[in-house]
Design an enzyme around this catalytic site. Sequence first.
Site, PDB file in Angstrom:
ATOM      1  NE  ARG A  80      -3.450   2.498   2.460  1.00 12.71           N
ATOM      2  CZ  ARG A  80      -3.527   3.367   3.469  1.00 12.71           C
ATOM      3  NH1 ARG A  80      -2.996   3.082   4.645  1.00 12.71           N
ATOM      4  NH2 ARG A  80      -4.144   4.502   3.319  1.00 12.71           N
ATOM      5  CG  HIS A 124      -1.538   8.897   3.303  1.00 12.95           C
ATOM      6  ND1 HIS A 124      -1.599   7.540   3.554  1.00 12.95           N
ATOM      7  CD2 HIS A 124      -1.254   9.454   4.502  1.00 12.95           C
ATOM      8  CE1 HIS A 124      -1.346   7.309   4.832  1.00 12.95           C
ATOM      9  NE2 HIS A 124      -1.125   8.455   5.434  1.00 12.95           N
ATOM     10  CD  GLU A 169      -5.473   7.553   9.873  1.00  9.58           C
ATOM     11  OE1 GLU A 169      -5.144   8.643  10.391  1.00  9.58           O
ATOM     12  OE2 GLU A 169      -5.031   6.452  10.273  1.00  9.58           O
ATOM     13  CG  ASN A 296      -5.466   3.410   8.469  1.00 11.58           C
ATOM     14  OD1 ASN A 296      -5.528   2.454   7.694  1.00 11.58           O
ATOM     15  ND2 ASN A 296      -5.110   4.615   8.084  1.00 11.58           N
ATOM     16  CE1 TYR A 298      -0.191   2.777  13.374  1.00 16.36           C
ATOM     17  CE2 TYR A 298      -2.203   3.829  12.622  1.00 16.36           C
ATOM     18  CZ  TYR A 298      -0.933   3.337  12.361  1.00 16.36           C
ATOM     19  OH  TYR A 298      -0.417   3.406  11.099  1.00 16.36           O
ATOM     20  CD  GLU A 367      -1.972   4.040   7.973  1.00 18.85           C
ATOM     21  OE1 GLU A 367      -1.770   4.484   9.132  1.00 18.85           O
ATOM     22  OE2 GLU A 367      -2.154   4.765   6.992  1.00 18.85           O
TER      23      GLU A 367
HETATM   24  C1  FCB Z   1      -1.838   7.306  10.613  1.00 20.33           C
HETATM   25  C2  FCB Z   1      -1.417   7.828   9.258  1.00 20.33           C
HETATM   26  C3  FCB Z   1      -0.056   7.346   8.810  1.00 20.33           C
HETATM   27  C4  FCB Z   1       0.940   7.284   9.951  1.00 20.33           C
HETATM   28  C5  FCB Z   1       0.362   6.547  11.131  1.00 20.33           C
HETATM   29  C6  FCB Z   1       1.293   6.412  12.295  1.00 20.33           C
HETATM   30  O1  FCB Z   1      -2.735   8.198  11.170  1.00 20.33           O
HETATM   31  O2  FCB Z   1      -2.355   7.444   8.290  1.00 20.33           O
HETATM   32  O3  FCB Z   1       0.376   8.170   7.765  1.00 20.33           O
HETATM   33  O4  FCB Z   1       1.371   8.539  10.256  1.00 20.33           O
HETATM   34  O5  FCB Z   1      -0.817   7.176  11.554  1.00 20.33           O
END
Ligand code: FCB
Length: 464
Positions: A80, A124, A169, A296, A298, A367
Amino acid sequence: MTSAPAPRFPRGFRFGAATAAYQIEGATGEDGRGVSIWDTFCRTPGATAEGSTGDTACDHYHRYREDVALLRELGADTYRFSIAWPRIVPAGTGAVNPAGLDFYDRLVDELLDAGIEPAPTLYHWDLPQALEDRGGWRVRDTAEAFAEYALVVAERLADRAGRWMTLNEPFCTAFVGHAVGRHAPGTREGNGALAVVHHLLVGHGLAVDALRAAGAREVGIALNPDRLLPATGSAADAEAVARAEILHNRCWFDPVFLGRYPEGEKEVWGDISDFSFRRDGDLALASRPLDFCGVNYYRPITVADAPWREADPARRTADDIRVQETWGDDTARRTTMGWPVVPASFRDLLVDLTRRYPGLPPLVITENGSAEADAPEADGTVHDTDRVEYLRDHLDALAQAVAEGVDVRAYYVWSLLDNFEWAFGYDRRFGIVRVDYDTLRRTPKDSYRWYRDFIAAERAAHAR
Ligand code: FCB
């Protein structure tokens, strides 16, 4: 005979890695590329750590062959990356820059030669500055310009690139960029962010149509739904979570997958009454059928009730949202972003999303990864045990969601390379490959080898 472990993911599940143009390419002044809002933002004093810019970044523009070789050695099925709009249409509208298209053409062919599926994202975050100067995402013209750009790119690459994403995002573009101002264009303009939300959704829909017209095989969007947890059991915190759900999740998922804005959204925005930028037919555009939904993920966010920052209801705006976000969970380890590591939240989020949106297309994890305090050895190698654990535990949580019936088709680790982490500059490292920013030398970390072995083991388990 030793019994090899059973596969964790269904046959055909794809593994890959992700990057984004401004974070890795560099070469910002080369081959006719126009200026983007990130070039401008990085030159604003205090906007990024140490005034860092993406001018050189990882120099991927010149080293893409080496980076594709790293993906091949990893055993990646798919990659990607994002396309820099200002390379393709330097002034945002009008003349197309052939050298920009040629670069991605070469990248796509290099990937295909290595047996890797190219998965481009059209936006992006690097809007051509010329469009920002004419109103940026606050105005509808930008959504239309986005569709024109999408068509140009897809006409060139759709015969070879497999999985397409319109926006990455959009929550960050709208709110981090225009409400809190930590990302380009770096403004705090209240109501302006709501028009941005809407025009991003319209631009997404128009781009979906353009991609389909050019024959793109799989079309989706990369959203960042958040797992939002109340800070306490109080009714006030529960209501704060409901407001934050609208802001973070529902004002994207409801239009895209249900064709409407969420009920109660206007209360969240304060007393804004002018929604004239929303036109009939826009939600039909925003909800064009998709082949997949990118997620995405985290970390979870804890939400507490907060007083309105602005006491006068008539002056409340979108950057005055009545929630307070904390990272909560004191027991969890934190990455260098300060984000708590809570893999179970990943599973919970995915299970919950599929419950809330029964018509959701298959998911793709676009992500997932962690920034760690990597300490290279004298020879440059990096024993990033924390990142290995993060990836292992999140892939476990993902496998669990899949076992519970969530339809997930692919997983992309963020990121292939250490790179320009937006306002944090080069200070936060997310790569499974280390980049030495003085020499630009790439060194695979332990996490790279761990992920390579994981992919190989999955493949072997299916081959038996
Ligand atoms: C996301 C973004 C990516 C990167 C990660 C850590 O929000 O899409 O570009 O910065 O966080």
